[in-house]
Motif scaffolding. Structure first.
Motif, PDB file in Angstrom:
ATOM      1  N   ALA A 144       0.915  -0.645   9.730  1.00 25.76           N
ATOM      2  CA  ALA A 144       0.301  -0.107   8.537  1.00 25.76           C
ATOM      3  C   ALA A 144       0.410   1.205   8.084  1.00 25.76           C
ATOM      4  CB  ALA A 144      -1.288  -0.504   8.915  1.00 25.76           C
ATOM      5  N   SER A 145       1.066   2.056   8.940  1.00 23.65           N
ATOM      6  CA  SER A 145       1.340   3.392   8.452  1.00 23.65           C
ATOM      7  C   SER A 145       2.537   3.426   7.822  1.00 23.65           C
ATOM      8  CB  SER A 145       1.285   4.175   9.708  1.00 23.65           C
ATOM      9  OG  SER A 145       2.564   3.974  10.578  1.00 23.65           O
ATOM     10  N   THR A 149      -1.409   1.391   1.159  1.00 26.91           N
ATOM     11  CA  THR A 149      -2.772   0.961   1.631  1.00 26.91           C
ATOM     12  C   THR A 149      -2.843  -0.499   1.177  1.00 26.91           C
ATOM     13  OG1 THR A 149      -3.790   3.208   1.531  1.00 26.91           O
ATOM     14  CG2 THR A 149      -5.067   1.141   1.376  1.00 26.91           C
ATOM     15  N   ARG A 151      -0.918  -2.934   1.008  1.00 27.26           N
ATOM     16  CA  ARG A 151       0.018  -3.698   1.726  1.00 27.26           C
ATOM     17  C   ARG A 151      -0.131  -3.675   3.196  1.00 27.26           C
ATOM     18  NH1 ARG A 151       6.040  -2.985   0.422  1.00 27.26           N
ATOM     19  NH2 ARG A 151       6.122  -4.825   1.536  1.00 27.26           N
ATOM     20  N   ARG A 152      -1.126  -3.426   3.751  1.00 29.40           N
ATOM     21  CA  ARG A 152      -1.440  -3.214   4.921  1.00 29.40           C
ATOM     22  C   ARG A 152      -1.842  -4.608   5.828  1.00 29.40           C
ATOM     23  NH1 ARG A 152      -6.497   0.361   6.183  1.00 29.40           N
ATOM     24  NH2 ARG A 152      -7.247  -1.081   4.497  1.00 29.40           N
ATOM     25  N   SER A 153      -2.466  -5.497   5.278  1.00 28.45           N
ATOM     26  CA  SER A 153      -2.709  -6.719   5.961  1.00 28.45           C
ATOM     27  C   SER A 153      -1.409  -7.425   5.933  1.00 28.45           C
ATOM     28  CB  SER A 153      -3.712  -7.599   5.000  1.00 28.45           C
ATOM     29  OG  SER A 153      -4.995  -6.769   5.269  1.00 28.45           O
ATOM     30  N   VAL A 156       0.649  -5.974   9.001  1.00 28.61           N
ATOM     31  CA  VAL A 156       0.170  -6.350  10.181  1.00 28.61           C
ATOM     32  C   VAL A 156       0.428  -7.880  10.257  1.00 28.61           C
ATOM     33  CG1 VAL A 156      -1.957  -6.585  11.578  1.00 28.61           C
ATOM     34  CG2 VAL A 156      -1.490  -4.710  10.057  1.00 28.61           C
ATOM     35  N   ASP A 286      -5.134  -8.604   0.977  1.00 28.14           N
ATOM     36  CA  ASP A 286      -4.896  -6.972   0.538  1.00 28.14           C
ATOM     37  C   ASP A 286      -5.633  -6.718  -0.835  1.00 28.14           C
ATOM     38  OD1 ASP A 286      -3.362  -5.993   2.667  1.00 28.14           O
ATOM     39  OD2 ASP A 286      -1.534  -6.745   1.853  1.00 28.14           O
ATOM     40  N   THR A 336      -7.370  -5.226   9.975  1.00 28.69           N
ATOM     41  CA  THR A 336      -7.077  -4.518   8.942  1.00 28.69           C
ATOM     42  C   THR A 336      -8.486  -3.983   8.618  1.00 28.69           C
ATOM     43  OG1 THR A 336      -5.488  -5.546   7.830  1.00 28.69           O
ATOM     44  CG2 THR A 336      -6.609  -4.117   6.574  1.00 28.69           C
TER      45      THR A 336
END
Length: 442
Positions: A144-145, A149, A151-153, A156, A286, A336
């Motif tokens: 996630a880093s 933001t 596209r975090r899901s 993961v 997302d 998330t």
């Protein structure tokens, strides 16, 4: 006379620095693949150990119900190890934790392969389970880093692909090796996969600084009601899938009346559903995280309710098993959500997510087994699973209303018009090199 430092223009220095940084950063896909390889190893040993149970039970001269304690020992290691390691490892760099966790996982599976007796095997399985939840938690935070933001899901979900692909490739391969060579070779294979993950993470996992958190701050996550509600959604709502999956093989033989040789096909169908779910569902999450979680819970409840009706026809059952498998995607969504509500206790909350899912792994089969023992039939696991999914949905409603209230409060505060003649906000400070080092991987 012009010195060397004067002769080097800022543009040239900037170009060389950018070139060095670019060459030092592996492509995002390579990093995610390295993290997913650990998930592949974990998924292979977690699911394959169930299919290998008759083989190591016979070899160790114990009955199958007793051999099942080895499965429970692994799950207990996951539940206890996830929060404990997350707290104790708070002061260490994430890359260091990934390497150490997979090294311990490799040792645990290697000791399983060499266990001289069942007692040693129980201890080895417990040791193997300890890094499970913490690894996935840290890997999810790393993934996630590296992305924006929104596209975090998806990031993961791509890490979790290793776990779901294991149900398609790793588990059948380990089962085949277990039958052809011996069950010990299957756990040896997992140990090799774990060592491969150590090598990949050492080469490609991003380097970060230690001391980003502390144990007391991580424990602060336990004070958040939002964290506990999110964990409850997974611990209960996800239990429905395990209620059906655990007894799927027996249902295929006793109800669907298929040959045992066909069982791997249905297990692979489930894995394909889980893999595609992790690929595509997070894209919707997302955009609308909590609504997507609610839809998945309702969808799972419907597919589980249809299980008794589909169980008598192999083609209908294959379609239903595929649909049930897509519900696995809720794991990445809840991961998330925990990132959003855990504050500074990111590592502990992420690891607890996998403790919650292993709680579901215990709860679903237990309740499904109760229904079977009461004489309700093998297909009764479907309605039991649907009830758990619906109960998870009720808990989701509480979390969703809380999320909406928080969003409205934030929006009303941010949307307030600034007073007249308000001073112009200062320009953002220039970014330091350390900030630049935390840019998402291209």
């Amino acid at each position: 006379m012009t010195t060397k430092s004067q002769a080097t223009t800022p543009h040239a220095t900037s170009s060389r620095a950018s070139s060095t940084a670019a060459s030092a950063r592996p492509h995002l896909a390579i990093v995610l693949f390295s993290l997913a390889m650990g998930g592949f190893a974990i998924g292979t040993t977690e699911f394959a150990s169930m299919s290998l149970l008759p083989f190591f039970a016979a070899d160790l001269h114990i009955d199958e119900p007793t051999a099942g304690h080895a499965i429970s020992a692994y799950a207990l290691g996951v539940v206890l190890g996830a929060p404990l390691i997350a707290v104790l490892g708070a002061r260490f760099a994430r890359r260091t934790q990934l390497l150490a966790l997979m090294a311990v996982f490799a040792i645990g599976n290697g000791l399983t392969a060499l266990a001289p007796g069942f007692g040693w095997m129980i201890a080895a399985r417990f040791l193997s389970g300890l890094p499970h939840g913490a690894y996935f938690g840290i890997a999810a935070l790393v993934a996630a880093s590296l992305v924006p933001t929104d596209r975090r899901s998806r990031a993961v979900g791509q890490v979790m692909l290793g776990l779901t692909v294991a149900t398609i490739i790793g588990v059948p391969m380990a089962n085949w090796i277990g039958q052809a060579v011996g069950w010990r070779a299957s756990f040896g294979l997992v140990s090799v996969l774990a060592l491969l993950t150590v090598l990949l993470c050492a080469l490609f996992a991003p380097r970060d600084q230690a001391g980003r958190s502390d144990p007391l701050r991580e424990l602060g996550a336990l004070k958040s009601g939002r964290v506990w509600i999110t964990l409850a959604i997974g611990a209960i709502g996800f239990g429905g899938m395990f209620a059906v999956y655990t007894y799927l093989a027996t249902t295929l033989i006793e109800v669907t009346r298929v040959s045992p040789s066909v069982i791997p096909f249905f297990l692979a169908i489930f894995g394909v559903g889980a893999t595609l779910g992790n690929l595509f569902v997070p894209r919707f999450a997302d955009r609308a995280l909590m609504p997507t979680a609610g839809v998945i819970l309702l969808f799972s409840a419907v597919t589980l309710l249809l299980f008794p009706l589909a169980a008598h026809n192999p083609w209908l059952l294959a379609a239903d098993v595929f649909a049930i498998g897509t519900g696995v995607s809720i794991g990445a969504i809840l991961q998330t959500r925990l990132m959003d509500v855990a504050g500074e206790a990111q590592a502990l909350a992420a690891a607890l997510n996998h403790s919650a899912f292993n709680t579901a792994n215990a709860l679903g089969p237990f309740l499904g087994g109760l229904a079977i023992r009461e004489g309700l039939g093998w297909t009764s696991t479907g309605p039991v699973g649907a009830a758990l999914a619906l109960l998870g949905f009720l808990i989701w409603i509480v979390a969703w209303r809380d999320a909406r209230t928080a969003a409205m409060t934030t929006a009303s505060g941010a949307g307030a018009a600034p007073p007249k003649n308000a001073p112009t906000p200062p320009a953002p400070a220039p970014r330091s090199r350390s900030d630049a080092g935390r840019e998402p991987v291209a």
